[in-house]
Motif scaffolding. Structure first.
Motif, PDB file in Angstrom:
ATOM      1  N   ASP A 167      -7.547  30.977 105.482  1.00  0.00           N
ATOM      2  CA  ASP A 167      -7.832  32.083 106.404  1.00  0.00           C
ATOM      3  C   ASP A 167      -7.087  31.921 107.719  1.00  0.00           C
ATOM      4  O   ASP A 167      -6.759  32.905 108.376  1.00  0.00           O
ATOM      5  CB  ASP A 167      -9.326  32.196 106.667  1.00  0.00           C
ATOM      6  CG  ASP A 167     -10.080  32.766 105.474  1.00  0.00           C
ATOM      7  OD1 ASP A 167      -9.433  33.355 104.592  1.00  0.00           O
ATOM      8  OD2 ASP A 167     -11.308  32.619 105.437  1.00  0.00           O
ATOM      9  N   VAL A 168      -6.829  30.667 108.105  1.00  0.00           N
ATOM     10  CA  VAL A 168      -6.088  30.407 109.331  1.00  0.00           C
ATOM     11  C   VAL A 168      -4.673  30.971 109.200  1.00  0.00           C
ATOM     12  O   VAL A 168      -4.151  31.587 110.135  1.00  0.00           O
ATOM     13  CB  VAL A 168      -6.055  28.890 109.647  1.00  0.00           C
ATOM     14  CG1 VAL A 168      -5.166  28.593 110.837  1.00  0.00           C
ATOM     15  CG2 VAL A 168      -7.462  28.369 109.879  1.00  0.00           C
ATOM     16  N   PHE A 169      -4.054  30.791 108.034  1.00  0.00           N
ATOM     17  CA  PHE A 169      -2.719  31.339 107.789  1.00  0.00           C
ATOM     18  C   PHE A 169      -2.755  32.860 107.944  1.00  0.00           C
ATOM     19  O   PHE A 169      -1.911  33.443 108.626  1.00  0.00           O
ATOM     20  CB  PHE A 169      -2.232  30.955 106.392  1.00  0.00           C
ATOM     21  CG  PHE A 169      -0.825  31.411 106.112  1.00  0.00           C
ATOM     22  CD1 PHE A 169       0.243  30.556 106.339  1.00  0.00           C
ATOM     23  CD2 PHE A 169      -0.560  32.677 105.618  1.00  0.00           C
ATOM     24  CE1 PHE A 169       1.546  30.970 106.091  1.00  0.00           C
ATOM     25  CE2 PHE A 169       0.731  33.103 105.366  1.00  0.00           C
ATOM     26  CZ  PHE A 169       1.788  32.241 105.603  1.00  0.00           C
ATOM     27  N   SER A 170      -3.736  33.486 107.330  1.00  0.00           N
ATOM     28  CA  SER A 170      -3.860  34.946 107.403  1.00  0.00           C
ATOM     29  C   SER A 170      -4.044  35.405 108.842  1.00  0.00           C
ATOM     30  O   SER A 170      -3.450  36.395 109.269  1.00  0.00           O
ATOM     31  CB  SER A 170      -5.044  35.414 106.559  1.00  0.00           C
ATOM     32  OG  SER A 170      -4.889  35.002 105.229  1.00  0.00           O
ATOM     33  N   PHE A 171      -4.861  34.686 109.595  1.00  0.00           N
ATOM     34  CA  PHE A 171      -5.093  35.027 110.992  1.00  0.00           C
ATOM     35  C   PHE A 171      -3.793  34.925 111.792  1.00  0.00           C
ATOM     36  O   PHE A 171      -3.477  35.800 112.594  1.00  0.00           O
ATOM     37  CB  PHE A 171      -6.164  34.111 111.599  1.00  0.00           C
ATOM     38  CG  PHE A 171      -6.432  34.382 113.045  1.00  0.00           C
ATOM     39  CD1 PHE A 171      -7.214  35.454 113.433  1.00  0.00           C
ATOM     40  CD2 PHE A 171      -5.877  33.570 114.024  1.00  0.00           C
ATOM     41  CE1 PHE A 171      -7.448  35.712 114.779  1.00  0.00           C
ATOM     42  CE2 PHE A 171      -6.107  33.827 115.370  1.00  0.00           C
ATOM     43  CZ  PHE A 171      -6.895  34.898 115.745  1.00  0.00           C
ATOM     44  N   GLY A 172      -3.038  33.857 111.568  1.00  0.00           N
ATOM     45  CA  GLY A 172      -1.776  33.680 112.282  1.00  0.00           C
ATOM     46  C   GLY A 172      -0.790  34.797 111.991  1.00  0.00           C
ATOM     47  O   GLY A 172      -0.111  35.297 112.904  1.00  0.00           O
ATOM     48  N   ALA A 173      -0.702  35.202 110.720  1.00  0.00           N
ATOM     49  CA  ALA A 173       0.190  36.312 110.359  1.00  0.00           C
ATOM     50  C   ALA A 173      -0.255  37.587 111.063  1.00  0.00           C
ATOM     51  O   ALA A 173       0.573  38.348 111.571  1.00  0.00           O
ATOM     52  CB  ALA A 173       0.204  36.506 108.845  1.00  0.00           C
ATOM     53  N   LEU A 174      -1.550  37.809 111.130  1.00  0.00           N
ATOM     54  CA  LEU A 174      -2.086  38.993 111.798  1.00  0.00           C
ATOM     55  C   LEU A 174      -1.786  38.966 113.297  1.00  0.00           C
ATOM     56  O   LEU A 174      -1.407  39.985 113.876  1.00  0.00           O
ATOM     57  CB  LEU A 174      -3.589  39.101 111.555  1.00  0.00           C
ATOM     58  CG  LEU A 174      -4.270  40.350 112.082  1.00  0.00           C
ATOM     59  CD1 LEU A 174      -3.707  41.596 111.423  1.00  0.00           C
ATOM     60  CD2 LEU A 174      -5.764  40.258 111.839  1.00  0.00           C
ATOM     61  N   VAL A 175      -1.920  37.816 113.934  1.00  0.00           N
ATOM     62  CA  VAL A 175      -1.608  37.693 115.360  1.00  0.00           C
ATOM     63  C   VAL A 175      -0.148  38.055 115.614  1.00  0.00           C
ATOM     64  O   VAL A 175       0.166  38.819 116.534  1.00  0.00           O
ATOM     65  CB  VAL A 175      -1.909  36.262 115.870  1.00  0.00           C
ATOM     66  CG1 VAL A 175      -1.291  36.015 117.240  1.00  0.00           C
ATOM     67  CG2 VAL A 175      -3.408  36.013 115.912  1.00  0.00           C
ATOM     68  N   LEU A 176       0.755  37.537 114.783  1.00  0.00           N
ATOM     69  CA  LEU A 176       2.177  37.835 114.959  1.00  0.00           C
ATOM     70  C   LEU A 176       2.468  39.317 114.708  1.00  0.00           C
ATOM     71  O   LEU A 176       3.331  39.899 115.367  1.00  0.00           O
ATOM     72  CB  LEU A 176       3.022  36.935 114.058  1.00  0.00           C
ATOM     73  CG  LEU A 176       2.959  35.445 114.413  1.00  0.00           C
ATOM     74  CD1 LEU A 176       3.676  34.609 113.369  1.00  0.00           C
ATOM     75  CD2 LEU A 176       3.509  35.180 115.808  1.00  0.00           C
ATOM     76  N   GLU A 177       1.747  39.921 113.773  1.00  0.00           N
ATOM     77  CA  GLU A 177       1.907  41.356 113.537  1.00  0.00           C
ATOM     78  C   GLU A 177       1.445  42.175 114.746  1.00  0.00           C
ATOM     79  O   GLU A 177       2.103  43.140 115.144  1.00  0.00           O
ATOM     80  CB  GLU A 177       1.119  41.791 112.303  1.00  0.00           C
ATOM     81  CG  GLU A 177       1.747  41.368 111.002  1.00  0.00           C
ATOM     82  CD  GLU A 177       1.000  41.905 109.788  1.00  0.00           C
ATOM     83  OE1 GLU A 177      -0.164  42.339 109.919  1.00  0.00           O
ATOM     84  OE2 GLU A 177       1.599  41.885 108.702  1.00  0.00           O
ATOM     85  N   ILE A 178       0.326  41.798 115.320  1.00  0.00           N
ATOM     86  CA  ILE A 178      -0.215  42.533 116.476  1.00  0.00           C
ATOM     87  C   ILE A 178       0.736  42.434 117.665  1.00  0.00           C
ATOM     88  O   ILE A 178       1.048  43.436 118.308  1.00  0.00           O
ATOM     89  CB  ILE A 178      -1.625  42.015 116.842  1.00  0.00           C
ATOM     90  CG1 ILE A 178      -2.621  42.406 115.750  1.00  0.00           C
ATOM     91  CG2 ILE A 178      -2.060  42.537 118.210  1.00  0.00           C
ATOM     92  CD1 ILE A 178      -3.972  41.735 115.875  1.00  0.00           C
ATOM     93  N   VAL A 179       1.215  41.236 117.933  1.00  0.00           N
ATOM     94  CA  VAL A 179       2.105  41.029 119.078  1.00  0.00           C
ATOM     95  C   VAL A 179       3.418  41.789 118.891  1.00  0.00           C
ATOM     96  O   VAL A 179       3.938  42.397 119.828  1.00  0.00           O
ATOM     97  CB  VAL A 179       2.369  39.524 119.287  1.00  0.00           C
ATOM     98  CG1 VAL A 179       3.508  39.283 120.254  1.00  0.00           C
ATOM     99  CG2 VAL A 179       1.110  38.826 119.765  1.00  0.00           C
ATOM    100  N   SER A 180       3.938  41.767 117.676  1.00  0.00           N
ATOM    101  CA  SER A 180       5.249  42.373 117.425  1.00  0.00           C
ATOM    102  C   SER A 180       5.179  43.874 117.132  1.00  0.00           C
ATOM    103  O   SER A 180       6.179  44.578 117.264  1.00  0.00           O
ATOM    104  CB  SER A 180       5.933  41.681 116.246  1.00  0.00           C
ATOM    105  OG  SER A 180       5.258  41.972 115.039  1.00  0.00           O
ATOM    106  N   GLY A 181       4.019  44.340 116.692  1.00  0.00           N
ATOM    107  CA  GLY A 181       3.901  45.734 116.294  1.00  0.00           C
ATOM    108  C   GLY A 181       4.557  46.010 114.954  1.00  0.00           C
ATOM    109  O   GLY A 181       4.808  47.156 114.596  1.00  0.00           O
TER     110      GLY A 181
END
Length: 156
Positions: free
Chosen positions: A23-37
């Motif tokens: 789940d940590v991996f998934s969270f990290g991918a989501l954070v990068l998606e949010i920041v980058s749009g």
């Protein structure tokens, strides 16, 4: 490896192994998606063929991480906080689950100003060969039309 499902950690996608750090991996991918749009799945940069995680990693190593930030964000006063989010996001998407922080550590990292360890290469750091229609840099939007018939039953 040419497979990337967006949020699925490499150990699960390749070997079917689920861990406390998946789940940590998934969270990290989501954070990068949010920041980058941008979405990780289907992302393809015009200068290279890396996915979003690879693109973020490349910018981080070239000390150009601010280029990852979505142009729609007004980050002039919060650039250090957004850089910290990118840093934590990269720590979360590291290849090996043993290298990723646990979620309680992620919360502390995001809410404090202490120093962070240097991230290692992310999982699914791959060059991709996407057809033009699947690329996020593509302007072409494809769609399909499904024909559906609905029968309404009415009592007499």
């Amino acid at each position: 490896m040419k497979f990337c499902s967006g949020y699925m950690p490499p150990e699960y996608a390749v070997d079917g192994i689920f861990s406390m750090k998946s789940d940590v991996f998934s969270f990290g991918a989501l954070v990068l998606e949010i920041v980058s749009g941008k979405r990780n799945r289907g992302f393809c940069h015009t200068d290279h063929k890396h996915n979003l995680l690879g693109h973020a990693w490349r910018l981080w190593n070239e000390e150009r991480a601010l280029e990852l930030i979505d142009n729609l964000l007004d980050y002039s006063s919060a650039s250090s906080e957004i850089l910290r989010c990118i840093h934590v996001g990269l720590l979360c998407v590291q290849q090996g689950p043993e290298d990723r922080p646990n979620m309680s550590s992620v919360v502390v990292m995001l809410s404090s100003e202490g120093s962070l360890p240097q991230p290692k290469q992310p999982g699914f750091f791959t060059e991709r060969n996407l057809p033009e229609s699947e690329s996020s840099s593509s302007k072409h939007l494809s769609s399909s039309t499904n024909e559906v018939t609905i029968s309404m039953l009415q009592p007499r």
